[in-house]
Design an enzyme around this catalytic site. Structure first.
Site: not given
Length: 323
Positions: A56, A81, A207, A211, A213, A307
């Site tokens: 990030k 988060s 993922e 979850g 999506d 990651s």
């Protein structure tokens, strides 16, 4: 309906120059045991060694470094988060600007502490009852701050794409690349680098099973919204892909896969015991999916993006102890 300008690999290359000297060029590690297990040549890109412990930092620093003087004086607001929170707080500190971070009440204590340690002003909310995006927009409007979301921003996407860019530059073209998927910043950025540097590579987003999506969105052709998923992969507890990330993923990714929490813990245990790496649950998503695709990876050159490694040590030990 208005159209948006999607980021390109040119933006990724520009981001790479912008973050040079600030972001770490993280190591690529090979495990002979994994190579034997998958009967493939596997390259792990270890973003757990990035500044603040996760990929990030790349996107956050790239986005903030483009602020003009007025925006820098006013400061930045973000919601996260944990990893984007730390990345924004550290980047803001390095660039000399104030940062306000909206974090969930159940965020890992280590991530909250690190965010505060980097100088971030933390605002707590209940992720199951309140809307973090609304809170972030309200703070931006009231205090003149610039909102930088965790994934759905072209400068963030371009910055995240530098991790895959480095991987391809170091090891060459790959047959397959597995990338964790939350809101899609890392995956869409990786897609830009993959199609430019290794166009024949199969690109998979991964993922949490609880979850999915992104998987639903990818296969239906429209963004699917879900309730906050219950998963140990806190970095992927997103409810939907973004207006920037989805079209890139839909265009450039080959498939979206899922992994169970149990599979994530198994990968965490393997990485710790055999590779001497501390990887957070979200960071193991790509590894978990690759292990389930052994027949398809026979004889292939495979990349796996780990990651991040920002997991509270007590939480880490308790998860492994439950195996």
């Amino acid at each position: 309906m208005s159209t948006i300008n999607l980021p390109t690999f040119v933006d990724v290359s520009a981001a790479a120059e912008r973050i040079k000297g600030y972001a770490n060029r993280t190591p690529v590690i090979i495990s002979r045991t994994v190579n034997e297990e998958l009967d493939a040549e596997v390259f792990f890109k270890c973003e757990s060694f990035q500044r603040m412990g996760a990929f990030k930092f790349r996107g956050a620093f790239n986005a903030l470094s483009k602020f003009d003087d007025r925006k820098r004086r006013a400061g930045v607001v973000a919601f996260s988060s944990g990893n984007h929170a730390q990345a924004i707080a550290l980047s803001a500190k390095l660039l000399g600007m104030p940062a306000t971070i909206v974090m969930p009440h159940d965020a890992p204590a280590s991530k909250v502490a690190a965010t505060k340690g980097y100088g971030g002003n933390v605002v707590i909310y209940d992720r199951y009852k309140e809307d973090r995006e609304l809170i972030g927009r309200d703070l931006a409007e009231k205090h003149g701050l610039t909102l930088i979301p965790p994934y759905d921003h072209p400068d963030v996407i371009a910055g995240q794409g530098t991790a895959a860019k480095e991987l391809f530059e170091e090891v060459g073209a790959l047959d397959a690349l597995f990338v964790p998927l939350g809101g899609g910043g890392l995956l869409s950025g990786s897609a830009l680098s993959t199609r430019a540097l290794s166009p024949g590579c199969k690109l998979y987003g991964v993922e949490p099973e609880a979850g999915n999506d992104g998987q639903q969105s990818f296969r239906s052709g429209a963004i699917v919204h879900i309730d906050t998923p219950e998963t140990i992969a806190d970095g992927a507890q997103t409810q939907h892909l973004g207006s920037y990330t989805f079209p890139v993923i839909r265009r450039d990714v080959d498939d979206v896969l899922t992994a169970t929490d149990k599979q994530l813990v198994e990968c965490m245990a393997f990485a710790a015991s055999r590779m001497k790496l501390v990887i957070e649950p979200t960071g193991c998503l790509g590894f978990a999916a690759a292990r389930q695709m052994k027949p398809q990876l026979h004889g292939k050159r495979v990349g796996i993006l780990l990651s991040g490694g920002n997991v509270d040590i007590k939480r880490f030990c308790s998860l492994l102890a439950a195996l």
